[in-house]
Each structure stands twice: as C-alpha cells, then as structure tokens.
Design a protein around this motif. Structure first.
Motif, PDB file in Angstrom:
ATOM      1  N   CYS A  81       0.823  -1.211   0.000  1.00 28.86           N
ATOM      2  CA  CYS A  81       0.000   0.000   0.000  1.00 28.86           C
ATOM      3  C   CYS A  81       0.858   1.262   0.000  1.00 28.86           C
ATOM      4  O   CYS A  81       1.765   1.410   0.819  1.00 28.86           O
ATOM      5  N   LEU A  82       0.531   2.168  -0.921  1.00 35.19           N
ATOM      6  CA  LEU A  82       1.065   3.522  -0.846  1.00 35.19           C
ATOM      7  C   LEU A  82       0.124   4.263   0.087  1.00 35.19           C
ATOM      8  O   LEU A  82      -1.005   4.593  -0.288  1.00 35.19           O
ATOM      9  N   ASP A  83       0.545   4.462   1.312  1.00 37.20           N
ATOM     10  CA  ASP A  83      -0.309   5.055   2.330  1.00 37.20           C
ATOM     11  C   ASP A  83       0.102   6.507   2.539  1.00 37.20           C
ATOM     12  O   ASP A  83       1.100   6.802   3.205  1.00 37.20           O
ATOM     13  N   ALA A  84      -0.671   7.409   1.968  1.00 35.10           N
ATOM     14  CA  ALA A  84      -0.367   8.838   2.044  1.00 35.10           C
ATOM     15  C   ALA A  84      -0.588   9.404   3.438  1.00 35.10           C
ATOM     16  O   ALA A  84      -0.257  10.569   3.685  1.00 35.10           O
ATOM     17  N   THR A  85      -1.110   8.600   4.361  1.00 33.21           N
ATOM     18  CA  THR A  85      -1.282   9.062   5.734  1.00 33.21           C
ATOM     19  C   THR A  85      -0.022   8.818   6.563  1.00 33.21           C
ATOM     20  O   THR A  85      -0.008   9.126   7.747  1.00 33.21           O
ATOM     21  N   THR A  86       1.023   8.273   5.944  1.00 32.59           N
ATOM     22  CA  THR A  86       2.276   8.012   6.652  1.00 32.59           C
ATOM     23  C   THR A  86       3.401   8.861   6.071  1.00 32.59           C
ATOM     24  O   THR A  86       3.328   9.333   4.936  1.00 32.59           O
ATOM     25  N   ARG A  87       4.448   9.012   6.850  1.00 29.86           N
ATOM     26  CA  ARG A  87       5.613   9.773   6.399  1.00 29.86           C
ATOM     27  C   ARG A  87       6.240   9.135   5.159  1.00 29.86           C
ATOM     28  O   ARG A  87       6.584   9.818   4.206  1.00 29.86           O
ATOM     29  N   ASP A  88       6.384   7.793   5.161  1.00 25.68           N
ATOM     30  CA  ASP A  88       6.960   7.112   4.004  1.00 25.68           C
ATOM     31  C   ASP A  88       6.142   7.370   2.746  1.00 25.68           C
ATOM     32  O   ASP A  88       6.693   7.620   1.675  1.00 25.68           O
ATOM     33  N   GLY A  89       4.828   7.288   2.890  1.00 27.98           N
ATOM     34  CA  GLY A  89       3.959   7.539   1.739  1.00 27.98           C
ATOM     35  C   GLY A  89       4.090   8.963   1.235  1.00 27.98           C
ATOM     36  O   GLY A  89       4.186   9.195   0.026  1.00 27.98           O
ATOM     37  N   ALA A  90       4.097   9.920   2.154  1.00 28.32           N
ATOM     38  CA  ALA A  90       4.220  11.328   1.764  1.00 28.32           C
ATOM     39  C   ALA A  90       5.556  11.587   1.065  1.00 28.32           C
ATOM     40  O   ALA A  90       5.617  12.312   0.064  1.00 28.32           O
ATOM     41  N   GLU A  91       6.617  10.972   1.571  1.00 28.94           N
ATOM     42  CA  GLU A  91       7.935  11.154   0.945  1.00 28.94           C
ATOM     43  C   GLU A  91       7.965  10.558  -0.457  1.00 28.94           C
ATOM     44  O   GLU A  91       8.536  11.153  -1.382  1.00 28.94           O
ATOM     45  N   ALA A  92       7.357   9.396  -0.643  1.00 29.94           N
ATOM     46  CA  ALA A  92       7.307   8.773  -1.973  1.00 29.94           C
ATOM     47  C   ALA A  92       6.537   9.662  -2.950  1.00 29.94           C
ATOM     48  O   ALA A  92       6.944   9.827  -4.109  1.00 29.94           O
ATOM     49  N   ILE A  93       5.448  10.257  -2.491  1.00 26.81           N
ATOM     50  CA  ILE A  93       4.654  11.148  -3.341  1.00 26.81           C
ATOM     51  C   ILE A  93       5.460  12.394  -3.697  1.00 26.81           C
ATOM     52  O   ILE A  93       5.442  12.864  -4.841  1.00 26.81           O
ATOM     53  N   GLU A  94       6.212  12.923  -2.738  1.00 26.12           N
ATOM     54  CA  GLU A  94       7.042  14.105  -2.995  1.00 26.12           C
ATOM     55  C   GLU A  94       8.109  13.801  -4.047  1.00 26.12           C
ATOM     56  O   GLU A  94       8.351  14.602  -4.959  1.00 26.12           O
ATOM     57  N   VAL A  95       8.753  12.649  -3.936  1.00 22.63           N
ATOM     58  CA  VAL A  95       9.766  12.243  -4.926  1.00 22.63           C
ATOM     59  C   VAL A  95       9.124  12.129  -6.314  1.00 22.63           C
ATOM     60  O   VAL A  95       9.678  12.577  -7.314  1.00 22.63           O
TER      61      VAL A  95
END
Length: 184
Positions: A81-95
């Motif tokens: 899961c790409l979970d945009a509610t987590t820091r990892d998810g947010a960082e992946a989206i930013e990249v």
C-alpha cells in the motif's frame, strides 16, 4: 517507498443500484481511470464509512448519473500500500512530484493543475509514482490510501470537517477479497 499493511479493512463503494447488484452477483468491479482521480487509477472505496459512500451515490443520483443509490461493501487486503497518511507515503509522493515536474520540463509538456475537486495534478503524480515503482523493478502498489478533508468545519476554528474520510483506490483487483450487501 511501499508499506505492507498488517490487516484487512472494510471499504464501501458507492454506485448505481444495477451495477451494485451485478457486483454482488460476481461481476468484477471496474477501475476508474479518470484524469482527476486523486489517488490514481483504481476501484475507489470509503474506508469504514458506508454513510459517506451512500451520500456520494445519492449525489450522483441527484446529478442524473445514477438511477438509484447503492453501496457495495468489500473486504480489502491493502497489501503493498502507498499510504499517504504516513511519512513514508508522503515522501514517496514528494519524490514522484519532483520527478514528474522534471520529466514535464524536459519534454516541454504542461504540468496538470488541480482545479477544485478535479485533482488532475494529484492523479498525474500518483500514476507517475506507479510507473517509477514498476520501472525500478519493485513490487507494484496494490492499493493507495489517503485522507481527504472535506465539507464544512465542525465548529468555527475546527481542524475537523464533517465529510472528512479515508479513501482507498485498489489498483490490484485481486486485493478485493470479497463483497457484501450493505443495508440501506
């Protein structure tokens, strides 16, 4: 960066009654691929919120898009899961956003823009992230999960909104483990 979720969730899909009955009869749910789908392509669900799914289906009836409002419940394995509610998810989206901007600039193509509820840029970023993951040889995302603040504030200075919800876009239909009828 992906994240394996530890459990199943219940999701609720608002749709037209005829489509809902066909889904309950075993027909495969069809992914949305609109250019404004904020979590990219997938079958969309409200996590743990059948009332919000019904409100949306009723809104579609009011617009003349559906004849009858219907909600299908589903057991969803979030899987990779790409979970945009987590820091990892947010960082992946930013990249992915930075990569999309670079690619658009290099190609001389326009960057989509979000226009009110039409989330063209968000959709392009998530779909670009899906491509980056596939190109890297990593396992593709099964689901994308995000928090969507929506509606009126609960009180004047509130950080809470009446229609806030968690939405899930299931990119891998195999992660929909079963469906069920939701009572009206």
């Amino acid at each position: 960066m992906s994240r394996l979720q530890p459990s199943f969730v219940l999701g609720y899909h608002g749709c037209d009654g005829e489509i809902g009955e066909r889904i309950l009869g075993g027909e495969t749910m069809v992914a949305s691929v609109e250019r404004y789908d904020w979590l990219g392509g997938g079958v969309y669900f409200w996590e743990s919120d059948p009332i919000r799914a019904r409100e949306w289906a009723e809104w579609k009836v009011g617009k003349g898009d559906y004849r009858t409002a219907f909600v299908v419940g589903a057991v969803i394995d979030l899987g990779n899961c790409l979970d945009a509610t987590t820091r990892d998810g947010a960082e992946a989206i930013e990249v992915a956003y930075t990569s999309l901007i670079d690619a658009s600039t290099t190609a001389g193509s326009p960057v989509p823009k979000n226009v009110k509820a039409r989330r063209y840029l968000d959709c392009a970023v998530i779909n670009h992230l899906h491509r980056l993951v596939l190109d890297s040889g990593e396992s593709p995302y099964d689901t994308v999960r995000g928090l969507f603040p929506q509606g009126e504030r609960i009180y004047r200075t509130s950080g809470f909104w009446r229609q806030t919800h968690i939405q899930i876009a299931v990119a891998n239909p195999g992660n929909i483990k079963g469906t069920f009828r939701v009572k009206a």
